[in-house]
Design an enzyme around this catalytic site. Structure first.
Site, PDB file in Angstrom:
ATOM      1  N   ASP A 160       1.050  -1.399  -0.098  1.00 48.28           N
ATOM      2  CA  ASP A 160      -0.075   0.097   0.125  1.00 48.28           C
ATOM      3  C   ASP A 160       0.940   1.299   0.006  1.00 48.28           C
ATOM      4  O   ASP A 160       2.037   1.409   0.886  1.00 48.28           O
ATOM      5  CB  ASP A 160      -0.877   0.005   1.307  1.00 48.28           C
ATOM      6  CG  ASP A 160      -1.807  -1.163   1.312  1.00 48.28           C
ATOM      7  OD1 ASP A 160      -2.933  -1.298   0.816  1.00 48.28           O
ATOM      8  OD2 ASP A 160      -1.226  -2.395   1.696  1.00 48.28           O
ATOM      9  N   ASP A 194     -20.958   4.435  14.522  1.00 44.88           N
ATOM     10  CA  ASP A 194     -20.131   5.820  14.134  1.00 44.88           C
ATOM     11  C   ASP A 194     -21.006   6.714  13.361  1.00 44.88           C
ATOM     12  O   ASP A 194     -22.036   6.813  13.328  1.00 44.88           O
ATOM     13  CB  ASP A 194     -18.856   5.439  13.768  1.00 44.88           C
ATOM     14  CG  ASP A 194     -17.585   6.392  14.244  1.00 44.88           C
ATOM     15  OD1 ASP A 194     -17.945   7.527  13.692  1.00 44.88           O
ATOM     16  OD2 ASP A 194     -16.701   6.175  15.235  1.00 44.88           O
ATOM     17  N   PRO A 202     -12.658   3.511  -2.291  1.00 48.42           N
ATOM     18  CA  PRO A 202     -12.072   1.794  -3.090  1.00 48.42           C
ATOM     19  C   PRO A 202     -11.523   1.245  -2.079  1.00 48.42           C
ATOM     20  O   PRO A 202     -11.314  -0.045  -2.442  1.00 48.42           O
ATOM     21  CB  PRO A 202     -10.979   2.456  -3.988  1.00 48.42           C
ATOM     22  CG  PRO A 202     -10.541   3.997  -3.483  1.00 48.42           C
ATOM     23  CD  PRO A 202     -12.165   4.501  -3.103  1.00 48.42           C
ATOM     24  N   ASN A 241      -3.036  -3.824  -1.804  1.00 46.03           N
ATOM     25  CA  ASN A 241      -3.924  -3.510  -2.736  1.00 46.03           C
ATOM     26  C   ASN A 241      -3.060  -2.511  -3.734  1.00 46.03           C
ATOM     27  O   ASN A 241      -3.851  -1.999  -4.699  1.00 46.03           O
ATOM     28  CB  ASN A 241      -5.359  -3.151  -2.573  1.00 46.03           C
ATOM     29  CG  ASN A 241      -5.089  -2.051  -1.955  1.00 46.03           C
ATOM     30  OD1 ASN A 241      -4.548  -1.495  -1.149  1.00 46.03           O
ATOM     31  ND2 ASN A 241      -6.514  -1.369  -1.888  1.00 46.03           N
ATOM     32  N   ASN A 319     -10.770  12.270  25.165  1.00 48.46           N
ATOM     33  CA  ASN A 319      -9.695  13.199  24.723  1.00 48.46           C
ATOM     34  C   ASN A 319      -9.451  14.335  25.481  1.00 48.46           C
ATOM     35  O   ASN A 319      -8.802  15.431  25.204  1.00 48.46           O
ATOM     36  CB  ASN A 319      -9.788  13.388  23.308  1.00 48.46           C
ATOM     37  CG  ASN A 319      -9.999  12.234  22.560  1.00 48.46           C
ATOM     38  OD1 ASN A 319      -9.307  11.515  22.565  1.00 48.46           O
ATOM     39  ND2 ASN A 319     -10.717  12.451  21.238  1.00 48.46           N
ATOM     40  N   TYR A 331     -17.709   1.184  30.870  1.00 49.40           N
ATOM     41  CA  TYR A 331     -18.799  -0.025  31.571  1.00 49.40           C
ATOM     42  C   TYR A 331     -17.955  -1.152  31.470  1.00 49.40           C
ATOM     43  O   TYR A 331     -16.989  -1.632  30.484  1.00 49.40           O
ATOM     44  CB  TYR A 331     -19.859  -0.310  30.437  1.00 49.40           C
ATOM     45  CG  TYR A 331     -20.832   0.981  30.477  1.00 49.40           C
ATOM     46  CD1 TYR A 331     -21.510   1.223  31.753  1.00 49.40           C
ATOM     47  CD2 TYR A 331     -21.511   1.552  29.521  1.00 49.40           C
ATOM     48  CE1 TYR A 331     -22.504   2.316  32.096  1.00 49.40           C
ATOM     49  CE2 TYR A 331     -22.275   2.394  29.550  1.00 49.40           C
ATOM     50  CZ  TYR A 331     -22.816   2.787  30.672  1.00 49.40           C
ATOM     51  OH  TYR A 331     -23.701   3.762  30.923  1.00 49.40           O
ATOM     52  N   VAL A 334     -17.132  -3.558  28.396  1.00 53.94           N
ATOM     53  CA  VAL A 334     -16.458  -2.908  27.207  1.00 53.94           C
ATOM     54  C   VAL A 334     -14.762  -2.778  27.492  1.00 53.94           C
ATOM     55  O   VAL A 334     -14.539  -2.356  28.500  1.00 53.94           O
ATOM     56  CB  VAL A 334     -17.084  -1.529  26.972  1.00 53.94           C
ATOM     57  CG1 VAL A 334     -16.290  -0.813  25.874  1.00 53.94           C
ATOM     58  CG2 VAL A 334     -18.526  -1.507  26.527  1.00 53.94           C
ATOM     59  N   ASP A 357      -8.138   0.092  30.154  1.00 53.69           N
ATOM     60  CA  ASP A 357      -7.571  -1.340  29.907  1.00 53.69           C
ATOM     61  C   ASP A 357      -6.331  -1.602  29.001  1.00 53.69           C
ATOM     62  O   ASP A 357      -5.792  -2.380  29.524  1.00 53.69           O
ATOM     63  CB  ASP A 357      -8.630  -2.174  29.308  1.00 53.69           C
ATOM     64  CG  ASP A 357     -10.038  -2.441  30.150  1.00 53.69           C
ATOM     65  OD1 ASP A 357      -9.888  -3.204  31.154  1.00 53.69           O
ATOM     66  OD2 ASP A 357     -10.924  -1.954  29.765  1.00 53.69           O
TER      67      ASP A 357
END
Length: 470
Positions: A160, A194, A202, A241, A319, A331, A334, A357
């Site tokens: 790439d 999102d 592409p 690709n 952030n 939570y 998660v 985490d």
């Protein structure tokens, strides 16, 4: 001393070269849609590569919410805020109300029904405040809970063409050794809740399964913001690709879920609905690069539902460089992800605290962008999909693992930084993809052998840089 001085001079030279390569974009025209980035750079003739300060854009979105007369702002501190819609309430009934009960309810609150999914409804009143609505519904025996309608904001050697020059993040987590173990499986679907995905890019042709647009109820989750497309590229842009960027996983499919509008905000109800839809339509992993500092019952209910269906969920920690817990990342169902820079240090913007985490690269991360372009963004939103992609690889290598086992492996398979063991800045440490895959393979073989460390390649730029200073 002379040897240390020579290494120091050499290190400074390499750092200068890194700054020149990574931090000095060529300037060109801004993209037509959806953003107006202040700094851009051109990397290819047909596609462009932009550097965008998405954290500043999110701050601007917050400011707009502060000034919106239809939005209530909660000030957790001088810097951390949450938002919910004025005169609106999200209600979960113990069972869906009959038409007659619903009609009586609307008359009682002098309002109307904005949306519903199953036995969860959003009501809007012409005269009652959010607090009054919550008080009214909380007294009813047929109601499980009532809460504000919260708003969430986003949290930021293949062939790439952009890989060797810009994708420092891949070598930082040793992806080239990891791809020798597995490149993923198209049978393991990763959902991204999102702003949607650029369906015509592409890099995603042949990579997408059927998605969902929560905002209009259609099956066309087209991205009109850019954030979701960037997240999707980090996880699974077409790799090897001969164009653009490489994704964490070469073969896993992406399920795009649009729960956030063009302005970069989405309600807890819409995000929750997207999570439930993804869990019901075959997603094995869900990425949530969104957050809000106030817990939401409707959001947590959706997460617990997906968790009960054996889905692995990963979320950005936020952030604002604060220890204030952000949801859904905080939570327990998660994995919460913090961000580090290319030196492996805590990103200056990254949240921290008891809910962290794992840490992952989150500064100047190149990926896909709308209008067939590419962009470099920073944020825990960018760190999060690195961990999500790893979850997809683990489930591809060992489909028999439960979501709790996948989460345990990713916490164990980290490179310890900061204070020894878990700490509030890095969690259990920086993700180590080959080690995590090795642990997953060991569990698949059901043996008692200890996982052998995967040897690092020493020829890369960042490995040479590390050798000078470590």
């Amino acid at each position: 001393m002379g040897r240390f001085a020579r290494y120091s001079v050499g290190g400074l030279a390499i750092l200068a070269a890194a700054y020149f390569l990574l931090a000095q974009p060529e300037r060109s025209a801004a993209p037509p849609k959806p953003a107006s980035p202040p700094v851009v750079q051109q990397a290819e003739k047909k596609s462009k590569f932009y550097r965008i300060n998405y954290i500043s854009e999110v701050q601007e979105s917050r400011t707009q919410l502060h000034n919106n007369e239809n939005v209530i702002t909660i000030h957790h501190s001088s810097n951390q805020t949450s938002h919910y819609m004025k005169r609106e309430v999200t209600v979960k009934f113990k069972r869906s109300p009959s038409p007659a009960v619903l009609k009586q309810t609307l008359a009682s609150i002098n309002g109307w029904q904005k949306a519903h999914h199953g036995n969860i409804f959003i009501f809007k009143s012409r005269t009652m405040s959010t607090d009054q609505l919550i008080a009214y519904f909380s007294k009813r025996p047929d109601v499980q809970f009532a809460e504000p309608n919260y708003l969430l904001l986003p949290n930021v050697t293949p062939n790439d063409t952009l890989y060797p020059r810009y994708q420092w993040n891949m070598s930082a987590i040793d992806m080239e050794n990891a791809w020798d173990i597995t490149k993923g499986s198209e049978n393991v679907v990763i959902a991204i809740v999102d702003t949607g995905v650029d369906l015509n890019h592409p890099e995603f042709q042949g990579k997408l399964v059927k998605g969902y647009n929560v905002l209009n109820g259609s099956d066309r989750p087209q991205d009109d913001n850019g954030h979701g497309t960037h997240v999707a590229g980090i996880i699974a842009a077409k790799t090897n690709n001969q164009q653009g960027v490489a994704g964490i996983t070469w073969n896993n499919k992406i399920m795009p879920i649009k729960g956030i509008g063009s302005d970069g905000s989405g309600s807890s109800f819409d995000i929750a609905k997207g999570i439930i839809w993804a869990a019901d339509h075959g997603a094995s992993v869900i990425n949530m690069s969104v957050g809000n500092y106030h817990p939401s019952n409707v959001l947590h209910d959706a997460i617990k539902y997906a968790f009960s269906k054996n889905v692995v969920m990963v979320a950005a920690s936020g952030n604002d460089h604060t220890s204030q817990p952000s949801f859904p990342a905080a939570y327990p169902e998660v994995l919460s992800v913090a961000a580090v820079d290319w030196q492996g240090k805590q990103a200056e913007f990254s949240n921290f605290g008891s809910h962290i985490d794992i840490s992952a690269p989150g500064v100047d991360i190149p990926s896909t962008y709308t209008q067939n372009h590419y962009a470099s963004l920073s944020g825990t939103s960018m760190a999060c999909p690195h961990v999500t992609g790893l979850a997809g690889l683990i489930r591809s290598l060992n489909p028999s693992l439960k979501n709790t086992e996948v989460m345990k492996i990713m916490r164990q398979a980290t490179r310890d930084v900061g204070e020894p063991g878990w700490d509030q800045n890095y969690g259990y440490g920086i993700m180590d993809v080959p080690r995590a895959l090795d642990l997953a393979g060991v569990q698949m073989q059901n043996t008692n052998r200890k996982p052998q460390p995967v040897p690092k390649q020493k020829g890369g730029f960042f490995e040479r840089l590390k050798d000078l200073f470590m």
